[in-house]
Structures are given as C-alpha cells and as structure tokens.
Design a protein around this motif. Structure first.
Motif, PDB file in Angstrom:
ATOM      1  N   VAL A 169       0.794  -1.170  -0.087  1.00 39.00           N
ATOM      2  CA  VAL A 169      -0.061  -0.049  -0.019  1.00 39.00           C
ATOM      3  C   VAL A 169       0.850   1.210  -0.354  1.00 39.00           C
ATOM      4  O   VAL A 169       0.473   2.325  -0.602  1.00 39.00           O
ATOM      5  CB  VAL A 169      -0.958  -0.071   1.031  1.00 39.00           C
ATOM      6  CG1 VAL A 169      -1.568   1.427   1.214  1.00 39.00           C
ATOM      7  CG2 VAL A 169      -1.972  -1.014   1.036  1.00 39.00           C
ATOM      8  N   ALA A 170       1.999   1.096   0.710  1.00 46.72           N
ATOM      9  CA  ALA A 170       2.927   2.263   0.631  1.00 46.72           C
ATOM     10  C   ALA A 170       3.571   2.528  -0.418  1.00 46.72           C
ATOM     11  O   ALA A 170       3.775   3.821  -0.847  1.00 46.72           O
ATOM     12  CB  ALA A 170       3.931   2.181   1.827  1.00 46.72           C
ATOM     13  N   ARG A 171       3.925   1.484  -1.151  1.00 41.28           N
ATOM     14  CA  ARG A 171       4.541   1.549  -2.486  1.00 41.28           C
ATOM     15  C   ARG A 171       3.615   1.954  -3.570  1.00 41.28           C
ATOM     16  O   ARG A 171       3.793   2.972  -4.470  1.00 41.28           O
ATOM     17  CB  ARG A 171       4.945   0.270  -2.921  1.00 41.28           C
ATOM     18  CG  ARG A 171       6.302  -0.114  -2.068  1.00 41.28           C
ATOM     19  CD  ARG A 171       7.477   0.597  -2.874  1.00 41.28           C
ATOM     20  NE  ARG A 171       8.037   0.193  -4.067  1.00 41.28           N
ATOM     21  CZ  ARG A 171       9.265   0.487  -4.548  1.00 41.28           C
ATOM     22  NH1 ARG A 171       9.561   1.520  -4.023  1.00 41.28           N
ATOM     23  NH2 ARG A 171       9.535  -0.071  -5.681  1.00 41.28           N
ATOM     24  N   ALA A 172       2.212   1.804  -3.629  1.00 45.36           N
ATOM     25  CA  ALA A 172       1.108   1.990  -4.445  1.00 45.36           C
ATOM     26  C   ALA A 172       0.840   3.452  -4.362  1.00 45.36           C
ATOM     27  O   ALA A 172       0.362   4.042  -5.372  1.00 45.36           O
ATOM     28  CB  ALA A 172       0.125   1.120  -4.193  1.00 45.36           C
ATOM     29  N   THR A 173       0.729   3.902  -3.127  1.00 47.54           N
ATOM     30  CA  THR A 173       0.355   5.399  -2.780  1.00 47.54           C
ATOM     31  C   THR A 173       1.328   6.290  -2.624  1.00 47.54           C
ATOM     32  O   THR A 173       1.195   7.656  -2.416  1.00 47.54           O
ATOM     33  CB  THR A 173      -0.623   5.374  -1.545  1.00 47.54           C
ATOM     34  OG1 THR A 173       0.282   4.873  -0.391  1.00 47.54           O
ATOM     35  CG2 THR A 173      -1.707   4.356  -1.447  1.00 47.54           C
ATOM     36  N   SER A 174       2.638   6.181  -2.919  1.00 45.59           N
ATOM     37  CA  SER A 174       3.766   6.790  -2.736  1.00 45.59           C
ATOM     38  C   SER A 174       3.651   7.812  -4.041  1.00 45.59           C
ATOM     39  O   SER A 174       3.273   7.595  -4.890  1.00 45.59           O
ATOM     40  CB  SER A 174       5.218   6.447  -2.650  1.00 45.59           C
ATOM     41  OG  SER A 174       5.587   5.499  -3.824  1.00 45.59           O
ATOM     42  N   VAL A 175       4.097   9.196  -3.610  1.00 45.67           N
ATOM     43  CA  VAL A 175       4.139  10.258  -4.738  1.00 45.67           C
ATOM     44  C   VAL A 175       4.971   9.876  -5.958  1.00 45.67           C
ATOM     45  O   VAL A 175       4.806   9.772  -7.014  1.00 45.67           O
ATOM     46  CB  VAL A 175       4.459  11.550  -4.171  1.00 45.67           C
ATOM     47  CG1 VAL A 175       4.484  12.492  -5.235  1.00 45.67           C
ATOM     48  CG2 VAL A 175       3.442  11.801  -2.897  1.00 45.67           C
ATOM     49  N   SER A 176       6.335   9.745  -5.272  1.00 44.55           N
ATOM     50  CA  SER A 176       7.399   9.243  -6.468  1.00 44.55           C
ATOM     51  C   SER A 176       8.436   8.255  -5.947  1.00 44.55           C
ATOM     52  O   SER A 176       9.188   8.444  -4.936  1.00 44.55           O
ATOM     53  CB  SER A 176       7.928  10.624  -7.108  1.00 44.55           C
ATOM     54  OG  SER A 176       9.184  10.348  -8.085  1.00 44.55           O
ATOM     55  N   PRO A 177       8.647   7.246  -6.636  1.00 44.88           N
ATOM     56  CA  PRO A 177       9.743   6.377  -5.963  1.00 44.88           C
ATOM     57  C   PRO A 177      11.180   6.996  -6.257  1.00 44.88           C
ATOM     58  O   PRO A 177      12.406   6.473  -5.684  1.00 44.88           O
ATOM     59  CB  PRO A 177       9.591   5.173  -6.735  1.00 44.88           C
ATOM     60  CG  PRO A 177       8.927   5.276  -7.958  1.00 44.88           C
ATOM     61  CD  PRO A 177       8.085   6.751  -7.652  1.00 44.88           C
ATOM     62  N   VAL A 178      11.374   8.037  -7.012  1.00 42.07           N
ATOM     63  CA  VAL A 178      12.653   8.401  -7.355  1.00 42.07           C
ATOM     64  C   VAL A 178      13.100   9.346  -6.136  1.00 42.07           C
ATOM     65  O   VAL A 178      12.092   9.997  -5.601  1.00 42.07           O
ATOM     66  CB  VAL A 178      12.582   9.392  -8.433  1.00 42.07           C
ATOM     67  CG1 VAL A 178      13.698   8.895  -9.363  1.00 42.07           C
ATOM     68  CG2 VAL A 178      11.114   9.388  -9.233  1.00 42.07           C
ATOM     69  N   PRO A 179      14.144   9.436  -5.693  1.00 41.43           N
ATOM     70  CA  PRO A 179      14.827  10.355  -4.588  1.00 41.43           C
ATOM     71  C   PRO A 179      14.602  11.734  -4.946  1.00 41.43           C
ATOM     72  O   PRO A 179      14.854  12.020  -6.256  1.00 41.43           O
ATOM     73  CB  PRO A 179      16.148   9.750  -4.427  1.00 41.43           C
ATOM     74  CG  PRO A 179      16.644   8.861  -5.521  1.00 41.43           C
ATOM     75  CD  PRO A 179      15.467   8.588  -6.136  1.00 41.43           C
ATOM     76  N   LEU A 180      14.584  12.787  -3.969  1.00 38.45           N
ATOM     77  CA  LEU A 180      14.778  14.124  -4.351  1.00 38.45           C
ATOM     78  C   LEU A 180      16.013  14.486  -4.839  1.00 38.45           C
ATOM     79  O   LEU A 180      17.081  14.072  -4.487  1.00 38.45           O
ATOM     80  CB  LEU A 180      14.372  14.803  -3.018  1.00 38.45           C
ATOM     81  CG  LEU A 180      13.281  14.384  -2.424  1.00 38.45           C
ATOM     82  CD1 LEU A 180      13.040  15.150  -0.870  1.00 38.45           C
ATOM     83  CD2 LEU A 180      11.778  15.294  -3.161  1.00 38.45           C
ATOM     84  N   VAL A 181      15.920  15.388  -5.716  1.00 35.70           N
ATOM     85  CA  VAL A 181      17.200  15.978  -6.176  1.00 35.70           C
ATOM     86  C   VAL A 181      17.648  17.252  -5.468  1.00 35.70           C
ATOM     87  O   VAL A 181      18.823  17.251  -5.165  1.00 35.70           O
ATOM     88  CB  VAL A 181      16.894  16.458  -7.893  1.00 35.70           C
ATOM     89  CG1 VAL A 181      18.024  17.270  -8.116  1.00 35.70           C
ATOM     90  CG2 VAL A 181      16.582  15.524  -8.679  1.00 35.70           C
TER      91      VAL A 181
END
Length: 116
Positions: free
Chosen positions: A24-36
């Motif tokens: 559920v956390a993976r499906a609802t996360s905003v973006s799996p890419v780390p912040l720049v």
C-alpha cells in the motif's frame, strides 16, 4: 500441536499484514525517485554531513538542562499541594533543590559550564 499451529497462524498474519502495508505504501507513494534537492536549508546543498558529531562539551550541559527540566516537572504539582501539606512539603522541596544544586556545583567544578 494446536499451540504451534496457532502461533504459526499469528506469525503468518503478521507477515502478511506487513507485506500488505508495504505494498500500500509503494502504491500510494508520490514518486519512488529520490529528491534532487534537499528539503532543508531552502534547497541548498549542506556543507557538512547531517549526522555530524557535536562537541563533547554539549553533553554535560544537556544533562544539567534535563535536571532542571525535571525539577520544574516536580515543582508544578508541589506548588498546588504546598498549602495543604504545610512545612514538610517546603522542607522536602528544599532538600530536592539542594541535591540539584550539588549537581550544578559539581558540574561547575568539573568545568562543564566553561566554553573556552
């Protein structure tokens, strides 16, 4: 044998629950890419590591602060009941403050309050 089965069912339910929460956390996360950019320092790159160590002189000072913070926690309820308890409550508080003052004098003697 039924005790082992019930334990296995509970462990299986816990593992399945953790797996469901992870999905559920993976499906609802905003973006799996780390912040720049970094979320602190207004996006500027930090000059030192976030887990940099503090100077050792901060730790005794922190202990002194916590001692007086706990003193305030004890003094507020004491102020409520001091009138009904009478002189024994005053004597007990002065003993408590005296013990804290012994700690402050010891810290002062050891040089914990020196900054240079």
């Amino acid at each position: 044998m039924s005790a082992y089965v019930s334990v296995a069912v509970i462990v299986g339910a816990a593992v399945a629950g953790i797996g469901v929460l992870y999905l559920v956390a993976r499906a609802t996360s905003v973006s799996p890419v780390p912040l720049v950019t970094t979320p602190f320092l207004s996006g500027w790159m930090p000059e030192q590591h976030a887990l940099s160590r503090y100077h050792a002189r901060w730790y005794p000072l922190t202990v002194i602060f916590l001692a007086f913070d706990v003193e305030m926690l004890f003094m507020y309820p004491w102020a409520v009941v001091v009138a009904s308890e009478g002189p024994t409550a005053v004597i007990e508080m002065f003993i408590f403050l005296g013990l804290l003052m012994v700690g402050v004098v010891w810290a002062w003697r050891e040089g914990s309050l020196r900054w240079v």
